[in-house]
Structures are given as C-alpha cells and as structure tokens.
Design an enzyme around this catalytic site. Structure first.
Site, PDB file in Angstrom:
ATOM      1  N   HIS A 200      25.227  43.006  66.299  1.00  0.00           N
ATOM      2  CA  HIS A 200      24.952  44.380  66.715  1.00  0.00           C
ATOM      3  C   HIS A 200      23.844  44.940  65.831  1.00  0.00           C
ATOM      4  O   HIS A 200      24.041  45.140  64.631  1.00  0.00           O
ATOM      5  CB  HIS A 200      26.225  45.217  66.615  1.00  0.00           C
ATOM      6  CG  HIS A 200      27.236  44.888  67.665  1.00  0.00           C
ATOM      7  ND1 HIS A 200      27.869  43.665  67.719  1.00  0.00           N
ATOM      8  CD2 HIS A 200      27.698  45.605  68.718  1.00  0.00           C
ATOM      9  CE1 HIS A 200      28.700  43.654  68.761  1.00  0.00           C
ATOM     10  NE2 HIS A 200      28.605  44.816  69.377  1.00  0.00           N
ATOM     11  N   ALA A 241      33.665  52.687  71.086  1.00  0.00           N
ATOM     12  CA  ALA A 241      33.071  51.351  71.041  1.00  0.00           C
ATOM     13  C   ALA A 241      31.547  51.404  71.134  1.00  0.00           C
ATOM     14  O   ALA A 241      30.937  52.463  71.307  1.00  0.00           O
ATOM     15  CB  ALA A 241      33.651  50.497  72.164  1.00  0.00           C
ATOM     16  N   HIS A 242      30.933  50.206  71.052  1.00  0.00           N
ATOM     17  CA  HIS A 242      29.477  50.108  71.027  1.00  0.00           C
ATOM     18  C   HIS A 242      28.837  50.619  72.317  1.00  0.00           C
ATOM     19  O   HIS A 242      29.358  50.451  73.407  1.00  0.00           O
ATOM     20  CB  HIS A 242      29.028  48.665  70.763  1.00  0.00           C
ATOM     21  CG  HIS A 242      29.571  47.659  71.726  1.00  0.00           C
ATOM     22  ND1 HIS A 242      30.122  46.471  71.326  1.00  0.00           N
ATOM     23  CD2 HIS A 242      29.656  47.645  73.074  1.00  0.00           C
ATOM     24  CE1 HIS A 242      30.500  45.777  72.381  1.00  0.00           C
ATOM     25  NE2 HIS A 242      30.227  46.474  73.452  1.00  0.00           N
ATOM     26  N   ASN A 243      27.700  51.298  72.141  1.00  0.00           N
ATOM     27  CA  ASN A 243      26.866  51.802  73.238  1.00  0.00           C
ATOM     28  C   ASN A 243      27.533  52.884  74.078  1.00  0.00           C
ATOM     29  O   ASN A 243      27.036  53.225  75.161  1.00  0.00           O
ATOM     30  CB  ASN A 243      26.398  50.658  74.143  1.00  0.00           C
ATOM     31  CG  ASN A 243      25.410  49.736  73.460  1.00  0.00           C
ATOM     32  OD1 ASN A 243      25.807  48.713  72.890  1.00  0.00           O
ATOM     33  ND2 ASN A 243      24.141  50.094  73.489  1.00  0.00           N
TER      34      ASN A 243
END
Length: 330
Positions: A200, A241-243
């Site tokens: 990431h 979470a991511h994004n």
C-alpha cells in the site's frame, strides 16, 4: 469556572427569567442537579425534574411553558440542547492553554517544521520533513511518521500512531491509540494456496474539524488516498479500510467497519456495529441503523436502512412483526 446567569445569557444569546446574579460552577444532568450547578431541559420525558430540580440555573427552550412553579433561575434559549453543547465547548476552550512545550524525552527531527505554541509530550517522535501547524497539542507517546502534514489547533492524544506521508487538516482531534495510515488488508491469492501481500503506497487525507475515536484505524490506500471529509465524527473502535471515502459531516458510531473502496456520502449516520462491504456507493443523507449489514449500493438519498442484509427500515419492521408472531405461535 464560575458564571452568573447574566453572563451565561450573554454567551448563549438567551434571556434570564429569575435571578440574573445566580451563580454556577459545574454542570449536572437535570435529575441530579444541586445548588451551584447548571442543568438543561430539552427532552419532554424529563419535564418532571424541572419542578423538583435543586440546580441554581436551568437552560430551557424559549417555547417552554411550565405547568408548575420552577425554583431554578431559567435561561431561555432557542435550542437548549444546542446551547449546552455551545457552553461546554466554550468552557473547554477557556481551559485550554496553548503554549510551547517540548517534553524532555521527545524527539523532533531537525528537518521538521513546528508552528507556534505547539505542545509536544514526552516520548513523542516527530519524523523528518513533518509540518505541524500552530497551536497543536501532541501528547505523550505519539508517533508522527516522516513527511506527515498536520494543520493548526489539532489535539493528538497519547499513543496515537500516524504513519509517514499522512495529511491531517485543522482542528482535528485524534483520540488515544488510534492509528492513521496502517496498511489495508490486501493480499493476492497464489496458485499454491498462499497469499502475496499487496503493498500500500497511498496515504490518508483527513479534512478539517474531524474527530476520530480511541482505537479506531484508518488504513492507507493502495494507490491515491483514503479520504475522511470535513466535519466527520468517528467513534471508538471503528475500521476504515483502504481507499474508502467518507463524505463531509458523516457520523459513525462504535464498532462500525467499512470495507475497501466504498464511498460514503455526505451527512450520513452509521449507528453502532454497522458493516458495509467493499466497492459500494452510499448516497448522501443515508441513515444505517445499529447492527445493519449493507451489501449493495444505496442510490437514493435520505433512506433509512435496517437488518442484514440491509432493507428499508419500514419493510424490516413489518417483517419483524411477522416473524416475531410466528415464533410466539409455535
């Protein structure tokens, strides 16, 4: 701090009904009020306590019409609930001491730029090329990674971990042990049954006037940014979470989890233990009731959802009435 009814009325744009020299030095719930304390009355369910309260001052709505004599001095305001929030913030701001301080055991990289009147506690590390705005309070045992930018007048409580390259706006509050910028849960399955970690390389961008609760985690993006909009309020023990993108002025209660790449609209309300799967779009002004699981897009603004999988709350309540009766008739 001590206030007279006259002073409070001036602060809150209210009007005094009773002794304008009545004094208070603390706050209490209306059912617990004593002499020298201020209480507020905003919920009709608590009206009985208005007539028995021993508090010195009582905040009430301008429209309130007592049915019995009221002993405390009343201050009438447009909205008592909003007024008490304003007053608590006023008192909190008065107690804050914006002063320059460097803990004996803190470490600040030579290349970091620190604004005016910034407090840095013991055992706190501020990495290379960080920029910290004026008036920030960074408590003990905080880690601020290299290249992070933090705006003005932020409060960062003990144990917070901010990974490198994060961007945090003005007037942000990060409560104890929250983590900003940890890797998202991204792993690619391999032919032999193992999992390959996906790196990431993005960051987290947090807007202005955001508050994030204790032990909450906001993951960095795989690419680009995880975004928390202006005015967002996130409770303790939440997972972003991511994004993920969280729209302006959305609020989120404890133990809520949002999976990767989901976009939450503006002015949404997510109650406790809500779960939202990844890659969804949730419309503005959506309310998601406690323990609800959302597995599909919410395209229409202003809906209220309930149940797992989530459906319209009115449909859910009708369904609940049916299966409750079915159980009782067995």
């Amino acid at each position: 701090m001590e206030f007279t009814a006259k002073q409070l009325a001036h602060i809150l744009n209210g009007r005094v009904e009773g002794d304008e020299n009545a004094k208070v030095s603390s706050f209490a719930k209306i059912e617990h009020g004593k002499a020298g304390q201020l209480c507020f009355f905003a919920n009709p369910k608590y009206e009985q306590y208005v007539y028995t309260s021993k508090a010195s001052i009582l905040l009430v709505n301008e429209s309130f019409e007592p049915k019995q004599p009221v002993a405390p001095t009343m201050i009438r305001v447009a909205d008592a609930y909003s007024a008490i929030a304003t007053l608590l913030k006023y008192v909190s701001d008065q107690k804050k001491s914006h002063r320059r301080y460097r803990g004996c055991f803190c470490h600040i990289a030579f290349s970091a730029k620190i604004g005016k009147k910034v407090y840095v506690g013991d055992y706190t590390r501020i990495g290379a090329k960080c920029r910290i705005g004026d008036g920030c309070h960074i408590a003990d045992h905080v880690s601020v990674g290299d290249g992070t930018v933090i705006g003005s007048n932020c409060i960062i409580y003990p144990g917070v971990r901010i990974y490198p390259g994060m961007v945090i706006g003005n007037n942000v509050i990060l409560h104890a042990n929250c983590v900003i910028g940890s890797d998202g849960f991204g792993n690619a399955p391999q032919p032999d049954g193992t999992w390959e970690k996906i790196e990431h390389l993005g960051n987290v961008i947090i807007g202005n006037n955001v508050e994030i609760g204790a032990n909450t985690t906001v993951d960095r993006a795989e690419m680009e940014s995880t975004i928390i909009g202006n005015g967002v309020k996130i409770d303790n023990l939440c997972q972003i979470a991511h994004n993920v993108v969280v729209g302006d002025n959305t609020v989120m209660a404890a133990q809520t989890g949002i999976a990767g790449s989901t976009k939450i609209g503006k002015n949404c309300i997510l109650a406790g233990q809500v779960g939202i799967v990844g890659h969804l779009t949730i419309a503005d002004n959506t309310t998601v009731a406690a323990k609800t699981g959302v597995i599909g897009h919410v395209k229409e603004s202003g809906r209220t959802l309930f149940g797992t999988p989530a459906i319209d709350h009115r449909t859910y309540m009708r369904s609940y009435a049916l299966f409750k009766r079915a159980g009782e008739n067995r």
